[in-house]
Design a protein around this motif. Sequence first.
Motif, PDB file in Angstrom:
ATOM      1  N   LEU A  90       0.832  -1.203   0.000  1.00 59.36           N
ATOM      2  CA  LEU A  90       0.000   0.000   0.000  1.00 59.36           C
ATOM      3  C   LEU A  90       0.867   1.253   0.000  1.00 59.36           C
ATOM      4  CD1 LEU A  90      -2.746   1.319  -0.021  1.00 59.36           C
ATOM      5  CD2 LEU A  90      -2.807   1.107   2.476  1.00 59.36           C
ATOM      6  N   SER A 110       3.354   6.080  -5.623  1.00 67.19           N
ATOM      7  CA  SER A 110       3.027   6.274  -7.044  1.00 67.19           C
ATOM      8  C   SER A 110       1.892   7.278  -7.204  1.00 67.19           C
ATOM      9  CB  SER A 110       2.627   4.938  -7.679  1.00 67.19           C
ATOM     10  OG  SER A 110       3.725   4.068  -7.735  1.00 67.19           O
ATOM     11  N   LEU A 111       0.841   7.111  -6.410  1.00 62.91           N
ATOM     12  CA  LEU A 111      -0.310   7.991  -6.497  1.00 62.91           C
ATOM     13  C   LEU A 111       0.064   9.437  -6.190  1.00 62.91           C
ATOM     14  CD1 LEU A 111      -3.423   8.123  -6.819  1.00 62.91           C
ATOM     15  CD2 LEU A 111      -3.564   7.746  -4.345  1.00 62.91           C
ATOM     16  N   ARG A 120       2.003   1.883  -3.473  1.00 67.19           N
ATOM     17  CA  ARG A 120       0.915   2.458  -4.268  1.00 67.19           C
ATOM     18  C   ARG A 120       0.721   3.931  -3.923  1.00 67.19           C
ATOM     19  NH1 ARG A 120      -4.311  -1.016  -3.985  1.00 67.19           N
ATOM     20  NH2 ARG A 120      -4.859   0.299  -5.751  1.00 67.19           N
ATOM     21  N   SER A 132       2.583   1.204 -15.642  1.00 71.87           N
ATOM     22  CA  SER A 132       3.374   0.618 -14.561  1.00 71.87           C
ATOM     23  C   SER A 132       4.823   0.493 -15.000  1.00 71.87           C
ATOM     24  CB  SER A 132       2.831  -0.774 -14.216  1.00 71.87           C
ATOM     25  OG  SER A 132       3.668  -1.423 -13.284  1.00 71.87           O
ATOM     26  N   LEU A 144      -7.593   4.420  -3.763  1.00 72.41           N
ATOM     27  CA  LEU A 144      -6.994   3.095  -3.628  1.00 72.41           C
ATOM     28  C   LEU A 144      -7.942   2.062  -3.033  1.00 72.41           C
ATOM     29  CD1 LEU A 144      -3.411   4.112  -2.441  1.00 72.41           C
ATOM     30  CD2 LEU A 144      -4.202   3.596  -4.756  1.00 72.41           C
ATOM     31  N   GLU A 189       3.027  -6.087  -5.256  1.00 71.43           N
ATOM     32  CA  GLU A 189       2.504  -4.977  -6.050  1.00 71.43           C
ATOM     33  C   GLU A 189       2.589  -5.294  -7.539  1.00 71.43           C
ATOM     34  OE1 GLU A 189       0.839  -1.238  -6.995  1.00 71.43           O
ATOM     35  OE2 GLU A 189       0.628  -2.708  -5.404  1.00 71.43           O
ATOM     36  N   ARG A 199      -0.288  -7.523  -8.455  1.00 73.75           N
ATOM     37  CA  ARG A 199      -1.542  -6.764  -8.554  1.00 73.75           C
ATOM     38  C   ARG A 199      -1.605  -6.017  -9.882  1.00 73.75           C
ATOM     39  NH1 ARG A 199      -3.402  -1.931  -8.563  1.00 73.75           N
ATOM     40  NH2 ARG A 199      -1.360  -1.013  -8.243  1.00 73.75           N
ATOM     41  N   ARG A 200      -0.497  -5.353 -10.226  1.00 75.66           N
ATOM     42  CA  ARG A 200      -0.480  -4.579 -11.465  1.00 75.66           C
ATOM     43  C   ARG A 200      -0.601  -5.473 -12.691  1.00 75.66           C
ATOM     44  NH1 ARG A 200       4.592  -0.537 -10.415  1.00 75.66           N
ATOM     45  NH2 ARG A 200       3.803   0.453  -8.517  1.00 75.66           N
TER      46      ARG A 200
END
Length: 174
Positions: free
Chosen positions: A14, A20-21, A17, A162, A36, A105, A108-109
């Motif tokens: 998390l 990145s966000l 993520r 990504s 998210l 991660e 997930r991507r």
Amino acid sequence: MSRLDDLRATAHPLRLRLLSLLTGAALSAAEAGRELGVSQAAASYHLRVLERAGLIRVVEVVRLRGGDAKRYRHESSARPFDATAPVPPAAPAEEEAYVAALVEELRRRALERTEGPAVTTDAELWVDPEVWRRVVRHVGEASALLHAAARPPRTPGTRPVSMTAALFPLRRNR
């Protein structure tokens, strides 16, 4: 902050993520949580971990319903990339936790992968040190370009992408 602190702070999917966000936009815990799909409390906790490590910073405080909402931003593109800087190895436990977070991660991507230009590569090779420095520099420059071009989520005319890269020298086999 040390590399060890960075590894500890990013050794959670998390938090990766969130970094990145927050590269493309300054967001509050509530905004990041909504984007998210996690609670504001969870987002807030992980944002504080990243802030303590110096990986994000508060760039704005907005007054909302009698309280203050901090907006955070990850400004990785502001830091110059130095392909020649030596990076000492981290403690094995921290390195393992970070790699595990990266793997989770990436899984997930990968489920979100769609059609379009892409490259996937894997290599364990022996190369000339100058070639290695060039490759590290080019990948660092590509990462810096992507970070500098990051926009807020769902900005018209953009698409989610990504990039995951892990380049490092290996011990010589005996």
